[in-house]
Design an enzyme around this catalytic site. Structure first.
Site, mmCIF file in Angstrom:
data_model
loop_
_atom_site.group_PDB
_atom_site.id
_atom_site.type_symbol
_atom_site.label_atom_id
_atom_site.label_comp_id
_atom_site.label_asym_id
_atom_site.label_seq_id
_atom_site.Cartn_x
_atom_site.Cartn_y
_atom_site.Cartn_z
ATOM 1 N N GLY A 8 -1.373 -6.152 12.597
ATOM 2 C CA GLY A 8 -0.135 -5.392 12.751
ATOM 3 C C GLY A 8 -0.393 -3.908 12.911
ATOM 4 N N HIS A 9 0.435 -3.096 12.246
ATOM 5 C CA HIS A 9 0.354 -1.642 12.383
ATOM 6 C C HIS A 9 -0.999 -1.078 11.959
ATOM 7 C CE1 HIS A 9 4.763 -2.161 12.417
ATOM 8 N NE2 HIS A 9 4.718 -1.120 13.209
ATOM 9 N N VAL A 10 -1.683 -1.766 11.022
ATOM 10 C CA VAL A 10 -2.995 -1.274 10.583
ATOM 11 C C VAL A 10 -4.119 -2.072 11.242
ATOM 12 C CG1 VAL A 10 -4.491 -0.808 8.616
ATOM 13 C CG2 VAL A 10 -2.014 -0.640 8.341
ATOM 14 N N GLY B 91 -4.841 -10.219 10.067
ATOM 15 C CA GLY B 91 -3.594 -9.441 10.118
ATOM 16 C C GLY B 91 -3.748 -8.323 11.124
ATOM 17 N N LYS C 9 8.117 2.730 -5.659
ATOM 18 C CA LYS C 9 8.200 1.845 -4.501
ATOM 19 C C LYS C 9 9.607 1.282 -4.437
ATOM 20 C CE LYS C 9 5.208 -0.058 -1.485
ATOM 21 N NZ LYS C 9 4.031 0.480 -0.860
#
Ligand code: NAD
Length: 412
Positions: free
Chosen positions: A230-232, A228, A126
């Site tokens: 967002g993108h997911v 949350g 990572k």
């Protein structure tokens, strides 16, 4: 102030630092004082950084300081038994360099488990870029390009993709300097967003969790709270709405929350009260570490199944969830959809093929739930054992392949 050029690995290792675990630190006294002078870091912070890295159980941390943007970059390589280290690149602001390094190391460990548990041929790695201030335009592009050059010079031992704080267009920028970026289709020039694939994996994971808990996999009529968006979290909300779930949405970005809640005709809740809101499934899809001991005691759900990485403050929180009879879908299993799909798409697989592989998350989760139920333990332990089994098998396979045993000739 001396100019620190970050272009090639040999220059990085001379000018900044390359720390190898197990070896004596490569930071020489001279380089160290240069770092203190040029990298806005105190000697105590540098010592803390070296200590954290040398104590880590992973393979290597490659670190450099990007002088033009005053950013620290850490690439943590945790385990490469299964193949080259692959894991996203996160861009965030951290209080101290050591906090960014620790995040990279922790996330790289999680990637090792994630790749192993889904039987992939990648190792755990990572990268974290700790920015001192928000970066945009040419400044951000320059940093991403230098980061891409670093990956290219590393020759593929680490390959990256999108993560928190990075976007498909950031991947496209990096890809101008390196081949080792997933999430970007070189043939068409199209950015590949892992979010919808991660969302698909979470959807099938939620269904498998419902099956295990209620003996009925259908989200229809179940109350599912997504924290949350967002993108997911955004695509997940749309997928679940199509399946007839009763959604409750929450995000610190009020505008985003209101817009999506209006589009999908569902309820909203303030982030501060989200975890204490009654629901069937709580799907954490924001930052990591949201499940502390205190948070778990306030939960009023039957299942925790969401995309966020490193959801649990520590592993014991999984036992608390188990004691409270809340089914926990281990994050590194349920959120593997993007990780599964991007390398496949990178190799030329179709979106349908990638989606089919992502749907395999349900089967893996099912096996984990069954094993954990048989032993009356948290599914986290069963998932960790599965990952450890895969790694142990791969290590013994490579030992066998490496051995050049030739039977001794019999005496005549
Ligand atoms: P994102 O940055 O696109 O979205 C995160 C959302 O969470 C934002 O809308 C943000 O406003 C919101 N948020 C932040 N703190 C919050 C809080 N306390 N309460 C409510 N909302 C909050 O990130 P993403 O790509 O959607 O990823 C979400 C999580 O899933 C992260 O932990 C990430 O590491 C993990 N993950 C993402 C992917 C992927 O494909 N993008 C893959 C695996 C894991």
């Amino acid at each position: 102030m001396a100019e620190l050029k970050i272009i090639a690995v040999d220059e990085i290792s001379r000018a900044a630092l390359l720390i190898k675990r197990g070896a004596q630190s490569c930071i020489q006294e001279a380089a160290e004082s240069a770092l203190v002078e040029t990298c806005a870091v105190t000697r105590a912070e540098l010592d803390e950084l070296k200590q954290a890295i040398t104590e880590w159980c992973g393979l290597q941390v490659i670190a450099y300081y990007d002088l033009p943007t005053a950013s620290w970059v850490f690439i943590a390589l945790h385990d490469m038994t299964l193949g080259p280290a692959v894991g996203g690149c996160r861009i965030c602001t951290y209080p101290k360099p050591v906090d960014a390094a620790r995040d990279a190391m922790r996330l790289a460990e999680a990637m090792t488990r994630k790749w192993a548990v889904i039987d992939s041929d990648f190792g755990g790695g990572k990268s974290v870029i700790s920015i001192a201030r928000p970066l945009a335009g040419a400044e951000r592009a320059g940093l991403l390009e230098r980061f891409g050059q670093l990956l290219e010079n590393l020759g593929g031992i680490y390959q990256t993709g999108e993560d928190l704080g990075t976007s498909p267009s950031d991947m496209a920028k990096m890809a101008e300097a390196t081949r080792y970026v997933h999430g970007f289709d070189r043939a068409t020039g199209r950015p590949l967003d892992p979010g919808p694939f991660t969302a698909l994996g979470v959807l099938v994971g939620i269904k498998r969790s419902l099956q295990h808990f209620y003996n009925d996999a259908a989200p229809k009529g179940r109350t599912i709270l997504i924290q949350g968006l967002g993108h997911v979290g955004g695509p997940l909300a749309r997928l679940l709405q199509r399946e007839g779930a009763q959604l409750i949405l929450s995000d610190i970005r009020e505008e985003r929350m209101k817009e999506l809640a209006q589009e999908l005709g569902c309820l909203m809740v303030e982030p501060e009260t989200a975890q204490a809101t009654p629901c069937d499934v709580y799907a954490p899809c924001a930052m990591g570490g949201m499940l502390s001991r205190q948070a778990v005691s306030s939960l009023r759900c039957n299942v925790v199944a969401g995309a966020a990485n490193n959801q649990l403050e520590d592993a014991e929180v999984a036992d608390l969830l188990h004691e409270r009879k809340i089914l926990y879908a281990p994050d590194f299993v349920i959120n593997a959809g993007g990780a599964i799909s991007l390398p496949l798409l990178h190799k030329g697989a179709s979106e349908r093929e990638a989606s089919e592989r992502v749907e395999g998350i349900a089967r893996t989760l099912g096996q984990i739930f069954e094993e954990a139920a048989g032993l009356n333990e948290s599914p986290l332990h069963a998932a960790e054992r599965k990952a450890a089994r895969v790694l142990a098998r791969a290590r013994s396979r490579s030992l066998l392949e490496a051995s050049t045993f030739v039977p001794a000739a019999k005496d005549s």
